[in-house]
Design a protein around this motif. Structure first.
Motif, PDB file in Angstrom:
ATOM      1  N   VAL A 122       7.633   9.652   6.280  1.00 12.81           N
ATOM      2  CA  VAL A 122       5.994   9.900   6.812  1.00 12.81           C
ATOM      3  C   VAL A 122       5.230   9.647   5.605  1.00 12.81           C
ATOM      4  CG1 VAL A 122       4.749  11.481   7.815  1.00 12.81           C
ATOM      5  CG2 VAL A 122       6.951  11.340   8.468  1.00 12.81           C
ATOM      6  N   LYS A 152       5.453   7.622   3.120  1.00 13.60           N
ATOM      7  CA  LYS A 152       5.480   6.230   2.525  1.00 13.60           C
ATOM      8  C   LYS A 152       4.646   5.412   3.668  1.00 13.60           C
ATOM      9  CE  LYS A 152       8.860   2.871   1.441  1.00 13.60           C
ATOM     10  NZ  LYS A 152      10.110   2.223   1.462  1.00 13.60           N
ATOM     11  N   THR A 153       4.971   5.886   5.061  1.00 13.47           N
ATOM     12  CA  THR A 153       4.142   5.035   6.245  1.00 13.47           C
ATOM     13  C   THR A 153       2.860   5.384   6.067  1.00 13.47           C
ATOM     14  OG1 THR A 153       6.076   5.476   7.569  1.00 13.47           O
ATOM     15  CG2 THR A 153       4.297   4.775   8.869  1.00 13.47           C
ATOM     16  N   ILE A 154       2.372   6.526   5.767  1.00 12.65           N
ATOM     17  CA  ILE A 154       0.876   6.866   5.899  1.00 12.65           C
ATOM     18  C   ILE A 154       0.265   5.879   4.411  1.00 12.65           C
ATOM     19  CG2 ILE A 154      -0.643   8.502   5.163  1.00 12.65           C
ATOM     20  CD1 ILE A 154       1.052  10.419   6.296  1.00 12.65           C
ATOM     21  N   GLU A 198       1.072   3.297   3.322  1.00  6.72           N
ATOM     22  CA  GLU A 198       1.295   1.607   3.821  1.00  6.72           C
ATOM     23  C   GLU A 198       0.293   1.208   4.684  1.00  6.72           C
ATOM     24  OE1 GLU A 198       6.131   0.947   2.648  1.00  6.72           O
ATOM     25  OE2 GLU A 198       5.390   0.886   4.837  1.00  6.72           O
ATOM     26  N   SER A 199       0.055   2.229   5.377  1.00  6.54           N
ATOM     27  CA  SER A 199      -1.110   2.032   6.657  1.00  6.54           C
ATOM     28  C   SER A 199      -2.395   1.828   6.257  1.00  6.54           C
ATOM     29  CB  SER A 199      -0.793   3.032   7.851  1.00  6.54           C
ATOM     30  OG  SER A 199      -1.100   4.386   7.368  1.00  6.54           O
ATOM     31  N   GLY A 200      -2.581   2.516   5.078  1.00 14.84           N
ATOM     32  CA  GLY A 200      -3.840   2.536   4.417  1.00 14.84           C
ATOM     33  C   GLY A 200      -4.700   3.576   4.913  1.00 14.84           C
ATOM     34  N   ILE A 201      -4.135   4.481   5.700  1.00 20.48           N
ATOM     35  CA  ILE A 201      -4.606   5.813   6.325  1.00 20.48           C
ATOM     36  C   ILE A 201      -5.033   6.719   5.135  1.00 20.48           C
ATOM     37  CG2 ILE A 201      -4.769   7.653   7.955  1.00 20.48           C
ATOM     38  CD1 ILE A 201      -3.271   5.700   9.733  1.00 20.48           C
ATOM     39  N   LEU A 227       9.215  11.475  13.815  1.00 21.94           N
ATOM     40  CA  LEU A 227       9.266  12.353  12.486  1.00 21.94           C
ATOM     41  C   LEU A 227       7.939  13.247  12.579  1.00 21.94           C
ATOM     42  CD1 LEU A 227      10.545   9.668  10.144  1.00 21.94           C
ATOM     43  CD2 LEU A 227      11.797  11.536  10.907  1.00 21.94           C
ATOM     44  N   GLN A 228       6.785  12.563  12.852  1.00 27.24           N
ATOM     45  CA  GLN A 228       5.594  13.613  12.402  1.00 27.24           C
ATOM     46  C   GLN A 228       4.831  12.937  13.614  1.00 27.24           C
ATOM     47  OE1 GLN A 228       4.479  15.726  10.308  1.00 27.24           O
ATOM     48  NE2 GLN A 228       2.782  15.820  11.457  1.00 27.24           N
ATOM     49  N   THR A 270      -9.304   9.103   7.283  1.00 22.39           N
ATOM     50  CA  THR A 270      -9.938   7.987   7.329  1.00 22.39           C
ATOM     51  C   THR A 270      -9.087   6.789   7.824  1.00 22.39           C
ATOM     52  OG1 THR A 270     -11.274   8.906   5.584  1.00 22.39           O
ATOM     53  CG2 THR A 270     -11.472   6.565   6.199  1.00 22.39           C
ATOM     54  N   ILE A 271      -9.225   6.338   8.783  1.00 19.37           N
ATOM     55  CA  ILE A 271      -8.266   5.518   9.532  1.00 19.37           C
ATOM     56  C   ILE A 271      -8.959   4.067   9.769  1.00 19.37           C
ATOM     57  CG2 ILE A 271      -7.059   4.898  11.654  1.00 19.37           C
ATOM     58  CD1 ILE A 271      -6.878   7.957  12.195  1.00 19.37           C
ATOM     59  N   PRO A 272      -8.198   3.090   9.145  1.00 17.45           N
ATOM     60  CA  PRO A 272      -8.680   1.719   9.256  1.00 17.45           C
ATOM     61  C   PRO A 272      -8.735   1.196  10.865  1.00 17.45           C
ATOM     62  CG  PRO A 272      -7.242   1.639   7.606  1.00 17.45           C
ATOM     63  CD  PRO A 272      -7.032   2.992   8.364  1.00 17.45           C
ATOM     64  N   GLU A 291      -5.852  -0.242  12.579  1.00 17.68           N
ATOM     65  CA  GLU A 291      -4.808   0.518  12.853  1.00 17.68           C
ATOM     66  C   GLU A 291      -4.587   0.853  14.433  1.00 17.68           C
ATOM     67  OE1 GLU A 291      -1.794   2.044  11.470  1.00 17.68           O
ATOM     68  OE2 GLU A 291      -2.139   0.529  10.073  1.00 17.68           O
ATOM     69  N   TRP A 324      -1.324  10.418  17.200  1.00 18.71           N
ATOM     70  CA  TRP A 324      -0.873   9.782  16.225  1.00 18.71           C
ATOM     71  C   TRP A 324       0.728  10.047  15.758  1.00 18.71           C
ATOM     72  CZ3 TRP A 324      -2.321  10.209  10.116  1.00 18.71           C
ATOM     73  CH2 TRP A 324      -1.842   9.348   9.464  1.00 18.71           C
ATOM     74  N   ILE A 337       4.415   9.306  13.650  1.00 19.19           N
ATOM     75  CA  ILE A 337       5.091   8.120  12.923  1.00 19.19           C
ATOM     76  C   ILE A 337       6.772   8.555  13.047  1.00 19.19           C
ATOM     77  CG2 ILE A 337       5.864   7.961  10.439  1.00 19.19           C
ATOM     78  CD1 ILE A 337       2.954   8.433   9.721  1.00 19.19           C
ATOM     79  N   ARG A 365      10.560   1.590  10.903  1.00 16.93           N
ATOM     80  CA  ARG A 365       9.565   2.523  10.702  1.00 16.93           C
ATOM     81  C   ARG A 365       8.145   2.214  11.425  1.00 16.93           C
ATOM     82  NH1 ARG A 365       7.294   3.174   5.870  1.00 16.93           N
ATOM     83  NH2 ARG A 365       8.645   1.628   5.118  1.00 16.93           N
TER      84      ARG A 365
END
Lengths: 357, 201
Positions: free
Chosen positions: A308, A310-312, A314-317, B98-99, B132-134, B137, B154, B156, B168
């Motif tokens: 989780v 790692k995914t965050i 990588e997503s730029g969030i 997972l989340q 802060t979310i691009p 996304e 959201w 994951i 993933r």
């Protein structure tokens, strides 16, 4: 029992401002074991911070809290209010009088009574408060005594009739119509109908500014019916923001060099008070304190499953935990005008001059 | 014949929890397209499952449904889903969350949005995080729903493709919350009237 957990003596006054970095709440000892709570925010355990504090002091909230004031329903001032009201069964509950109007209740009902999202909101908290309300209620409007006990008088200085009417006229736009999809209202700003409190305890006066912005202060300053005198303690309004400052408040309503307390606020990259706000407040008083330093306003996100995290990444969030600390500024003094306030910084609370250090 | 809100949807899908091997069978939302009451999608915990199922009678107009996810029939029961005959199991993609967060939009900027989040996985009830979310996304489909106050999920997790590959996935889906109905407004007005009387004795 640590010094932090020692309750005030019966003849001692106390004002404690909790500001964990998101949200604020005030506990006020008005003497003889009686307490007033203003607003609600959550502590680290997810419980109302003021409730946790009183319990730590050995105070029985159900017996000793006399008055709870919800100054307005912004998330950062009302989270946990329903629990607070339930736990303090002996307390009078007070909110702005405009909130008991048919129009406002219609909006709350329309937004929350059949709500779908689990996402919370200040309106939802207020809905929960109204639903669970068994206590006596009183309503605040400009220049009204909302509570009196012994030498203590609690006045509301706002909102005034003009704001009352203008707020009602805006409400209709918030009530969803048939066929309109639901949403969470987050952009609506009720600051101008927030309740500013003027509290006399014998000769000691406190001014609690809530989130009142400048136009509201102009009305308060011009009011001919508000109580006169000068306060020695100022809960700086709206987290120290410049849009809530009127120098005449410092000149006309506060003693020289008053004790000023600020609960900072952060949203994304925006922090209140900013550097200019800090300089401005310090130009009025050196006795200014913040519940947290700015460094505590940015918390690392909660650690989760490594995939989780790692995914965050990588997503730029960018994910940030909203701070929920034990931090607070506590002022105590003996009742009467012969003594000075004694300041205690709990947790990482700091002098305002060190806020950004 | 099964009731909405029970395990009907899960029975008709291949939604499995990868770890436990059990069915992931929590039906959390049913959407009705119109008064002809065609179920066009539903959400099984962690899985969006598409389909098209006919609801048999008795059915009230869609405007009278309780949109809390449990449509009501005239007799107070959930409507009966008349599922199509179970077809031969065909391989399909699965998703293991997972989340999961629920969030709402606080502000929209040029390149990103600010949001507050409740950690659903941790059982949170208050917003405990900000993000802060691009805007990249947000899918093109969802960008239509993007507005201040908009509510989203959201998630994951891992997606297992039909071919068996595992990858993933981070997915933000804006919830198209059901529209306010006549009965919602009626109920709300009644609540407001009662509350008004109680606060203004």
């Amino acid at each position: 029992m640590t010094a932090t957990n020692l309750p005030p003596a019966n003849g001692e006054l106390e004002i404690t401002l909790f500001g964990p970095g998101y949200g604020e709440s005030i506990a006020l000892h008005i003497g003889d074991g009686s307490w007033v709570l203003v607003d609600s925010c959550l502590g680290p355990a997810g419980e109302p911070r003021a409730l946790q504090y009183l319990t730590d002091l050995g105070v029985d909230p159900a017996r000793d809290v006399r008055l709870i004031v919800a100054t307005h329903w912004h998330d950062d001032h009302i989270r946990g209010m329903a629990k607070l009201v339930t736990a303090c069964g002996n307390a009078v509950f007070c909110c702005a009088s405009v909130l008991r109007t048919r129009e406002f209740l219609g909006m709350v009902g329309a937004l929350e009574h059949r709500g779908l999202s689990s996402t919370g909101s200040g309106v939802r908290e207020l809905y929960k408060v109204f639903k669970s309300l068994k206590a006596t209620t009183t309503f605040a409007i400009a220049s009204r005594i909302i509570y009196a006990e012994g030498a203590c008088q609690v006045w509301s200085l706002s909102p005034n009739d003009k704001e009352f009417v203008s707020f009602l006229s805006e409400l209709s736009s918030l009530i969803p119509g048939q066929g309109e999809t639901r949403r969470r209202i987050s952009s609506f700003t009720p600051n101008r109908i927030s309740v500013v409190l003027w509290i006399n305890i014998g000769d000691v006066v406190l001014l609690l500014g809530s989130d009142m912005e400048k136009p509201g202060w102009v009305d308060i300053l011009h009011s001919t019916t508000r109580p006169r005198g000068k306060a020695s303690v100022f809960k700086v309004p709206h987290h120290g923001s410049g849009n809530a400052d009127d120098p005449r408040v410092w000149q006309n309503m506060l003693e020289t060099g008053p004790w000023a307390v600020v609960a900072p606020w952060r949203l994304g990259g925006r922090v209140l008070p900013n550097r200019r706000d800090v300089r401005r407040i310090l130009s009025f008083t050196a006795n200014a304190y913040s519940t947290v330093p700015s460094s505590q306003l940015t918390s690392s996100p909660t650690r989760r499953h490594r995939m989780v995290d790692k995914t965050i990444r990588e997503s730029g969030i960018q994910l940030r935990s909203m701070p929920m600390s034990q931090d607070a500024v506590r002022l105590r003094r003996a009742a009467g005008n012969q003594t000075q306030w004694r300041v205690e910084l709990l947790g990482s609370a700091c002098a305002l001059k060190d806020f950004a250090a | 014949m099964l009731h909405a809100g029970q395990s009907a949807a899960a029975d008709s899908t291949d939604a499995f929890d990868e770890d436990s091997g059990r069915r992931s069978d929590t039906l959390t939302q049913v959407r009705l397209r119109d008064a002809s009451a065609v179920v066009n999608a539903w959400l099984v915990r962690g899985n969006y499952v598409s389909g098209s199922f006919r609801i048999s009678t008795p059915v009230k107009p869609a405007s009278d449904y309780d949109y809390t996810g449990h449509p009501q029939t005239a007799d107070g029961h959930a409507p009966i889903l008349d599922l199509p005959p179970r077809a031969r199991r065909v391989p399909s993609a699965t998703f293991h969350a997972l989340q999961e967060w629920e969030g709402y939009v606080l502000a929209i900027g040029k390149h990103d949005l600010e949001a507050r989040l409740i950690d659903i996985t941790a059982g949170g009830t208050y917003e405990g995080e900000e993000a802060t979310i691009p805007l990249l996304e947000i899918s093109a489909h969802d960008s239509k729903r993007l507005r201040v106050g908009g509510v989203f999920r959201w998630v994951i997790g891992y997606e297992r493709t039909i071919g068996g590959a595992r990858r993933r996935v981070s997915q933000i889906v804006f919830r198209d919350l059901p529209a306010v109905t006549k009965s919602d407004l009626r109920d709300s007005e009644e609540w407001a009237r009662n509350m008004f009387q109680s606060l203004n004795p």
